[in-house]
Design a protein around this motif. Structure first.
Motif, PDB file in Angstrom:
ATOM      1  N   ALA A   1       1.326  -1.350  -0.166  1.00 40.80           N
ATOM      2  CA  ALA A   1      -0.022   0.056  -0.099  1.00 40.80           C
ATOM      3  C   ALA A   1       0.466   1.337  -0.253  1.00 40.80           C
ATOM      4  CB  ALA A   1      -0.959  -0.007   0.981  1.00 40.80           C
ATOM      5  N   LEU A   2       1.709   1.585  -1.207  1.00 41.79           N
ATOM      6  CA  LEU A   2       2.715   2.603  -0.902  1.00 41.79           C
ATOM      7  C   LEU A   2       2.445   3.223  -2.754  1.00 41.79           C
ATOM      8  CD1 LEU A   2       6.344   0.747  -1.433  1.00 41.79           C
ATOM      9  CD2 LEU A   2       4.758   1.549   1.087  1.00 41.79           C
ATOM     10  N   ARG A   3       2.298   5.175  -2.557  1.00 37.58           N
ATOM     11  CA  ARG A   3       1.376   5.541  -2.715  1.00 37.58           C
ATOM     12  C   ARG A   3       2.912   6.672  -3.414  1.00 37.58           C
ATOM     13  NH1 ARG A   3      -2.389   8.540  -1.695  1.00 37.58           N
ATOM     14  NH2 ARG A   3      -1.969   8.375   0.869  1.00 37.58           N
ATOM     15  N   GLY A   4       2.989   7.075  -4.542  1.00 42.26           N
ATOM     16  CA  GLY A   4       3.220   8.399  -5.011  1.00 42.26           C
ATOM     17  C   GLY A   4       3.691   7.630  -6.001  1.00 42.26           C
ATOM     18  N   ARG A   5       4.806   8.974  -7.285  1.00 45.22           N
ATOM     19  CA  ARG A   5       5.057   8.871  -8.256  1.00 45.22           C
ATOM     20  C   ARG A   5       6.432   7.785  -7.770  1.00 45.22           C
ATOM     21  NH1 ARG A   5       7.129  14.628 -11.208  1.00 45.22           N
ATOM     22  NH2 ARG A   5       5.169  14.471 -11.280  1.00 45.22           N
ATOM     23  N   PRO A   6       6.444   6.584  -8.480  1.00 45.82           N
ATOM     24  CA  PRO A   6       7.865   5.951  -8.606  1.00 45.82           C
ATOM     25  C   PRO A   6       8.605   6.182  -9.082  1.00 45.82           C
ATOM     26  CG  PRO A   6       6.075   4.770 -10.171  1.00 45.82           C
ATOM     27  CD  PRO A   6       5.627   6.513 -10.204  1.00 45.82           C
ATOM     28  N   GLY A   7       9.563   6.220  -8.153  1.00 41.75           N
ATOM     29  CA  GLY A   7      11.203   5.845  -8.855  1.00 41.75           C
ATOM     30  C   GLY A   7      12.204   4.925  -8.266  1.00 41.75           C
ATOM     31  N   ASN A   8      13.371   4.246  -8.870  1.00 38.10           N
ATOM     32  CA  ASN A   8      14.095   3.027  -8.347  1.00 38.10           C
ATOM     33  C   ASN A   8      15.602   3.212  -8.898  1.00 38.10           C
ATOM     34  OD1 ASN A   8      14.208   1.996 -10.871  1.00 38.10           O
ATOM     35  ND2 ASN A   8      12.001   1.722 -10.926  1.00 38.10           N
TER      36      ASN A   8
ATOM     37  N   PHE B   1      13.283   1.332  -4.189  1.00 37.21           N
ATOM     38  CA  PHE B   1      12.565   2.090  -4.757  1.00 37.21           C
ATOM     39  C   PHE B   1      11.631   2.769  -4.497  1.00 37.21           C
ATOM     40  CE2 PHE B   1      12.817  -2.595  -5.609  1.00 37.21           C
ATOM     41  CZ  PHE B   1      12.466  -2.834  -6.468  1.00 37.21           C
ATOM     42  N   GLU B   2      11.416   4.125  -4.585  1.00 34.70           N
ATOM     43  CA  GLU B   2      10.361   5.697  -3.588  1.00 34.70           C
ATOM     44  C   GLU B   2       9.693   5.743  -4.617  1.00 34.70           C
ATOM     45  OE1 GLU B   2      13.281   7.899  -2.646  1.00 34.70           O
ATOM     46  OE2 GLU B   2      14.652   7.869  -4.668  1.00 34.70           O
ATOM     47  N   TYR B   3       8.715   6.373  -3.026  1.00 37.64           N
ATOM     48  CA  TYR B   3       7.632   6.909  -3.886  1.00 37.64           C
ATOM     49  C   TYR B   3       7.556   7.773  -3.066  1.00 37.64           C
ATOM     50  CZ  TYR B   3       7.293   2.049  -4.277  1.00 37.64           C
ATOM     51  OH  TYR B   3       7.029  -0.103  -4.265  1.00 37.64           O
ATOM     52  N   GLY B   4       6.958   9.153  -4.052  1.00 37.53           N
ATOM     53  CA  GLY B   4       7.501  10.353  -3.739  1.00 37.53           C
ATOM     54  C   GLY B   4       6.281  11.092  -3.938  1.00 37.53           C
ATOM     55  N   ARG B   5       5.371  11.862  -3.090  1.00 38.83           N
ATOM     56  CA  ARG B   5       4.340  12.756  -3.368  1.00 38.83           C
ATOM     57  C   ARG B   5       4.038  14.008  -2.465  1.00 38.83           C
ATOM     58  NH1 ARG B   5       2.286   7.926  -0.258  1.00 38.83           N
ATOM     59  NH2 ARG B   5       1.333   9.286   1.531  1.00 38.83           N
ATOM     60  N   PRO B   6       3.944  15.345  -2.713  1.00 36.36           N
ATOM     61  CA  PRO B   6       4.290  16.229  -1.491  1.00 36.36           C
ATOM     62  C   PRO B   6       3.913  15.966  -0.156  1.00 36.36           C
ATOM     63  CG  PRO B   6       2.331  16.551  -3.815  1.00 36.36           C
ATOM     64  CD  PRO B   6       2.638  15.671  -4.058  1.00 36.36           C
ATOM     65  N   GLY B   7       4.784  16.230   0.349  1.00 41.20           N
ATOM     66  CA  GLY B   7       4.374  16.223   1.188  1.00 41.20           C
ATOM     67  C   GLY B   7       5.641  14.869   2.458  1.00 41.20           C
ATOM     68  N   THR B   8       5.091  13.730   1.330  1.00 42.69           N
ATOM     69  CA  THR B   8       5.741  12.254   1.401  1.00 42.69           C
ATOM     70  C   THR B   8       6.440  11.437   1.018  1.00 42.69           C
ATOM     71  OG1 THR B   8       3.555  12.301   2.587  1.00 42.69           O
ATOM     72  CG2 THR B   8       4.910  10.113   2.743  1.00 42.69           C
ATOM     73  N   ASN B   9       7.573  11.202   1.293  1.00 40.96           N
ATOM     74  CA  ASN B   9       8.688  10.296   0.186  1.00 40.96           C
ATOM     75  C   ASN B   9       8.792   9.043   1.088  1.00 40.96           C
ATOM     76  OD1 ASN B   9      10.826   9.878  -2.420  1.00 40.96           O
ATOM     77  ND2 ASN B   9      11.873   9.475  -0.237  1.00 40.96           N
ATOM     78  N   GLU B  10       7.997   8.090   0.530  1.00 38.15           N
ATOM     79  CA  GLU B  10       8.406   6.586   0.603  1.00 38.15           C
ATOM     80  C   GLU B  10      10.004   6.577  -0.160  1.00 38.15           C
ATOM     81  OE1 GLU B  10       3.919   5.985   2.196  1.00 38.15           O
ATOM     82  OE2 GLU B  10       4.168   5.234   0.277  1.00 38.15           O
ATOM     83  N   LYS B  11      10.356   5.198   0.949  1.00 38.40           N
ATOM     84  CA  LYS B  11      11.717   4.949   0.290  1.00 38.40           C
ATOM     85  C   LYS B  11      12.106   3.326   0.968  1.00 38.40           C
ATOM     86  CE  LYS B  11      15.205   6.687   0.131  1.00 38.40           C
ATOM     87  NZ  LYS B  11      16.817   7.597   0.221  1.00 38.40           N
ATOM     88  N   LEU B  12      12.116   2.180  -0.374  1.00 37.09           N
ATOM     89  CA  LEU B  12      11.464   0.867   0.159  1.00 37.09           C
ATOM     90  C   LEU B  12      12.872  -0.222  -0.337  1.00 37.09           C
ATOM     91  CD1 LEU B  12       9.800  -1.572   2.013  1.00 37.09           C
ATOM     92  CD2 LEU B  12       9.043  -1.791  -1.122  1.00 37.09           C
ATOM     93  N   ARG B  13      13.906  -0.115   0.349  1.00 35.81           N
ATOM     94  CA  ARG B  13      15.038  -1.188   0.184  1.00 35.81           C
ATOM     95  C   ARG B  13      14.539  -2.389   0.559  1.00 35.81           C
ATOM     96  NH1 ARG B  13      20.452  -0.001   0.084  1.00 35.81           N
ATOM     97  NH2 ARG B  13      20.030   2.381   1.027  1.00 35.81           N
TER      98      ARG B  13
END
Length: 199
Positions: free
Chosen positions: A77-84, A94-106
Motif C-alpha cells: 500500500a505504497l503511494r506516490g510517483r515511482p522511482g528506483n 524503490f521510492e514513492y514520492g508525493r507532495p509532503g511524503t516520500n516513501e523509500k523501500l530498500r
C-alpha cells in the motif's frame, strides 16, 4: 488578427491567474517557513515482510524493476510517483514520492525482509514540494499536475506578448509604455545577471 490575439490574451490570463496564485502562495510559504507549521520532515523506519520481494530475481533490467515496483506498491500500500535504482550492495531502492511524503523501500531480491523509510512533512513541507513538483511520470494525477504546470508556463509567455501587442494597437502614444517596458526588462535582466555574476 486583433480578435485572435485578444482571445489568446484573455484565456492565457485565466490560466495564468490560477498558476500565479499557486506559485505565489507556495513561494511565499517557502520564503517564510517559520511562519507556518510543518516545515520540518519527520523520518520513521519500519521493518516489513514482503512476499513479492522474496520472489524477486537478483538481476533486474530497468523495465523489470518498474514492474516489481508496481507489485510492491500494491502489496504494501505504497503511494506516490515511482522511482528506483540499484545500490552497490546488491539491494534495490524503490521510492514513492508525493507532495509532503516520500516513501523509500530498500529490498534485497530473494529476501522477504524489507526496510521502509517514510519521510513526511506538514503544511509548509507540502507547499514546498508542490512548488517544485513537475513532470508527467506516475499516476494520472501527476500527469494532470504536469499538464497544469506546463499550461501555466506557456500562459506566462503568451500573456505578456499578447498584452504588448494589444497595448501597441490600442494606444497612440507609446512613449510611457516603452519606458515602463524597458525599465522592467532591464530590472529583470539585470537582476538575473547580478545573481549569476555578482560578487
Amino acid at each position: 488578427m486583433y480578435i485572435l490575439i485578444r482571445t489568446v490574451h484573455l484565456f492565457s490570463g485565466l490560466v495564468l491567474a490560477a498558476g500565479l496564485f499557486m506559485y505565489g502562495f507556495t513561494g511565499f510559504v517557502i520564503s517564510h517557513q517559520d511562519w507556518f507549521p510543518g516545515g520540518k520532515s519527520d523520518k520513521t523506519t519500519h521493518k516489513l515482510s514482503s512476499e513479492v520481494a522474496a520472489r524477486m530475481p537478483a538481476e533486474l533490467s530497468p523495465e523489470q524493476g518498474k514492474d516489481w515496483q508496481r507489485q510492491l506498491a500494491g502489496e504494501l500500500a505504497l503511494r506516490g510517483r515511482p522511482g528506483n535504482r540499484s545500490a552497490d550492495d546488491g539491494t534495490w531502492i524503490f521510492e514513492y514520492g508525493r507532495p509532503g511524503t516520500n516513501e523509500k523501500l530498500r529490498v534485497r531480491p530473494g529476501s522477504a525482509a524489507v526496510t521502509l523509510t517514510v519521510q513526511s512533512a506538514g503544511f509548509a513541507g507540502i507547499m514546498n514540494r508542490l512548488h517544485h513538483f513537475h513532470g508527467y511520470g506516475g499516476a494520472p494525477r501527476y500527469f494532470l499536475w504536469g499538464l497544469f504546470v506546463d499550461l501555466a508556463s506557456l500562459a506566462m509567455i503568451f500573456f505578456p506578448l499578447t498584452g504588448i501587442y494589444l497595448w501597441y494597437q490600442l494606444k497612440k502614444d507609446h512613449r510611457l509604455g516603452w519606458l515602463i517596458l524597458g525599465a522592467s526588462t532591464a530590472y529583470g535582466a539585470g537582476s538575473v545577471l547580478y545573481m549569476i555574476f555578482g560578487r
